[in-house]
Design a protein around this motif. Structure first.
Motif, PDB file in Angstrom:
ATOM      1  N   UNK A 278       0.847  -1.194   0.000  1.00 42.77           N
ATOM      2  CA  UNK A 278       0.000   0.000   0.000  1.00 42.77           C
ATOM      3  C   UNK A 278       0.877   1.235   0.000  1.00 42.77           C
ATOM      4  N   UNK A 279       0.316   2.349  -0.457  1.00 36.84           N
ATOM      5  CA  UNK A 279       1.002   3.628  -0.292  1.00 36.84           C
ATOM      6  C   UNK A 279       1.226   3.893   1.192  1.00 36.84           C
ATOM      7  N   UNK A 280       0.419   3.254   2.046  1.00 37.63           N
ATOM      8  CA  UNK A 280       0.586   3.394   3.490  1.00 37.63           C
ATOM      9  C   UNK A 280       1.877   2.757   3.986  1.00 37.63           C
ATOM     10  N   UNK A 281       2.502   1.917   3.166  1.00 41.24           N
ATOM     11  CA  UNK A 281       3.812   1.384   3.514  1.00 41.24           C
ATOM     12  C   UNK A 281       4.934   2.345   3.174  1.00 41.24           C
ATOM     13  N   UNK A 282       4.632   3.318   2.310  1.00 40.89           N
ATOM     14  CA  UNK A 282       5.633   4.280   1.858  1.00 40.89           C
ATOM     15  C   UNK A 282       5.518   5.628   2.556  1.00 40.89           C
ATOM     16  N   UNK A 283       4.317   5.947   3.014  1.00 46.10           N
ATOM     17  CA  UNK A 283       4.054   7.234   3.643  1.00 46.10           C
ATOM     18  C   UNK A 283       3.284   7.030   4.942  1.00 46.10           C
ATOM     19  N   UNK A 284       3.309   8.032   5.812  1.00 42.13           N
ATOM     20  CA  UNK A 284       2.669   7.930   7.133  1.00 42.13           C
ATOM     21  C   UNK A 284       1.356   8.698   7.150  1.00 42.13           C
ATOM     22  N   UNK A 285       0.360   8.107   7.800  1.00 46.28           N
ATOM     23  CA  UNK A 285      -0.950   8.730   7.912  1.00 46.28           C
ATOM     24  C   UNK A 285      -1.464   8.571   9.340  1.00 46.28           C
ATOM     25  N   UNK A 286      -2.122   9.590   9.889  1.00 49.42           N
ATOM     26  CA  UNK A 286      -2.627   9.484  11.257  1.00 49.42           C
ATOM     27  C   UNK A 286      -3.840   8.557  11.327  1.00 49.42           C
ATOM     28  N   UNK A 287      -4.000   7.916  12.470  1.00 45.29           N
ATOM     29  CA  UNK A 287      -5.191   7.112  12.713  1.00 45.29           C
ATOM     30  C   UNK A 287      -5.156   5.712  12.143  1.00 45.29           C
ATOM     31  N   UNK A 288      -4.089   5.364  11.444  1.00 42.27           N
ATOM     32  CA  UNK A 288      -3.976   4.013  10.867  1.00 42.27           C
ATOM     33  C   UNK A 288      -2.551   3.484  11.066  1.00 42.27           C
ATOM     34  N   UNK A 289      -1.999   3.735  12.249  1.00 44.27           N
ATOM     35  CA  UNK A 289      -0.586   3.439  12.489  1.00 44.27           C
ATOM     36  C   UNK A 289      -0.250   1.960  12.333  1.00 44.27           C
ATOM     37  N   UNK A 290      -1.131   1.075  12.811  1.00 42.85           N
ATOM     38  CA  UNK A 290      -0.834  -0.355  12.730  1.00 42.85           C
ATOM     39  C   UNK A 290      -0.859  -0.822  11.278  1.00 42.85           C
ATOM     40  N   UNK A 291      -1.846  -0.356  10.527  1.00 42.64           N
ATOM     41  CA  UNK A 291      -1.923  -0.716   9.107  1.00 42.64           C
ATOM     42  C   UNK A 291      -0.683  -0.227   8.364  1.00 42.64           C
TER      43      UNK A 291
ATOM     44  N   UNK B  27       2.241   0.407   9.579  1.00 43.44           N
ATOM     45  CA  UNK B  27       3.389  -0.369  10.044  1.00 43.44           C
ATOM     46  C   UNK B  27       3.438  -1.733   9.378  1.00 43.44           C
ATOM     47  N   UNK B  28       2.273  -2.367   9.233  1.00 47.97           N
ATOM     48  CA  UNK B  28       2.228  -3.697   8.621  1.00 47.97           C
ATOM     49  C   UNK B  28       2.662  -3.646   7.154  1.00 47.97           C
ATOM     50  N   UNK B  29       2.281  -2.591   6.460  1.00 49.84           N
ATOM     51  CA  UNK B  29       2.635  -2.492   5.044  1.00 49.84           C
ATOM     52  C   UNK B  29       4.095  -2.083   4.856  1.00 49.84           C
ATOM     53  N   UNK B  30       4.612  -1.270   5.776  1.00 50.41           N
ATOM     54  CA  UNK B  30       6.047  -0.965   5.735  1.00 50.41           C
ATOM     55  C   UNK B  30       6.863  -2.233   5.979  1.00 50.41           C
ATOM     56  N   UNK B  31       6.398  -3.063   6.903  1.00 48.84           N
ATOM     57  CA  UNK B  31       7.064  -4.341   7.158  1.00 48.84           C
ATOM     58  C   UNK B  31       7.004  -5.237   5.930  1.00 48.84           C
TER      59      UNK B  31
END
Length: 255
Positions: free
Chosen positions: A140-153, A155-159
């Motif tokens: 996900x783009x959430x693995x490349x960038x940080x967004x508030x309110x979805x920290x665990x998600x 983190x999982x995609x960055x992993x």
């Protein structure tokens, strides 16, 4: 793209990106293994695949990736005798601030988005070595960038992105490639897992047209086409890549 007759597992094939990916491989005349928890939705995906290609060979496995990873690989090998492509698409998300989320939420997200991918990769790797196949992870783009309110998600995609790169290096000497796609907002039912209402989601989709530089959100087929590309010989010199399919969102900063 040299995918005719290749055996492809698509996890989370019952809806969204997974269903579109299964259909895309069916168009390529691959042998497609559809896995997911919802049997009725899997059968709908099966029907869609056959609508594209009436002669396509399909295998449906009703399974949960968090508990049935070994079963998914074994059933595939028992049926087709080989494995050429593993698409780790099944994903899960929950929202919440660090002030609100609990350990159970953390475990649910990490078990689906990271641990299950580890297990599927572990069981699939020996078979992929035999065929010199490849793996495509859906991040996900959430693995490349940080967004508030979805920290665990996030983190999982960055992993998952780091796992992709590390396993790419582990398997490169065996000529097995490992890549990932990082979608931005793609119109699916994934938002339901975050407990977002349809009305709020519709508002978010409209808002997201302003946060994706191309001025729109994405469609499942656009991600599926990238997955097929990474699984094919057209990307034969790519491994360890995390490919944004996000309308340019990962390149932006708040302003």
């Amino acid at each position: 793209m040299s995918l005719v007759g290749k055996v492809v597992i698509v996890t989370g094939a019952s809806s969204g990106i997974g269903a579109a990916t299964a259909e895309a491989f069916a168009k390529q005349s691959s042998k497609v293994v559809l896995t997911g928890r919802n049997e009725a939705n899997l059968k709908a995906t099966e029907a869609a695949c056959k609508a594209f290609n009436s002669k396509v060979e399909l295998l449906l496995i009703v399974a949960d990736v968090t508990t049935d990873a070994e079963k998914i690989i074994k059933t595939t090998i028992d049926k087709f005798g080989q494995l050429d492509v593993l698409v780790n698409n099944a994903g899960y998300g929950e929202g919440g601030s660090i002030l609100d989320i609990n350990v159970d939420q953390f475990d649910r997200v990490m078990n689906t988005n990271v641990r299950s991918v580890f297990l599927l990769t572990k069981y699939a790797a020996p078979h992929l070595v035999k065929t010199q196949g490849n793996i495509v992870n859906v991040s996900s783009v959430a693995g490349l960038r940080s967004f508030p309110g979805v920290s665990v998600y996030c983190t999982s995609k960055a992993a998952l992105d780091q796992f992709t790169r590390c396993i790419a290096l582990d398997l490169a000497p065996k000529n097995v490639r490992v890549n990932a796609v990082n979608p931005g907002l793609i119109v699916t039912k994934f938002y339901q897992g975050f407990g977002v209402s349809e009305a709020d989601y519709a508002k978010y989709v409209e808002h997201s047209k302003t946060t994706h530089p191309l001025g729109r959100v994405g469609q499942p087929k656009e991600v599926a086409d990238a997955i097929v590309f990474l699984a094919s010989d057209s990307s034969s010199f790519m491994t360890g890549a995390t490919l944004p399919i996000d309308g340019g969102k990962q390149a932006t900063c708040p302003r």
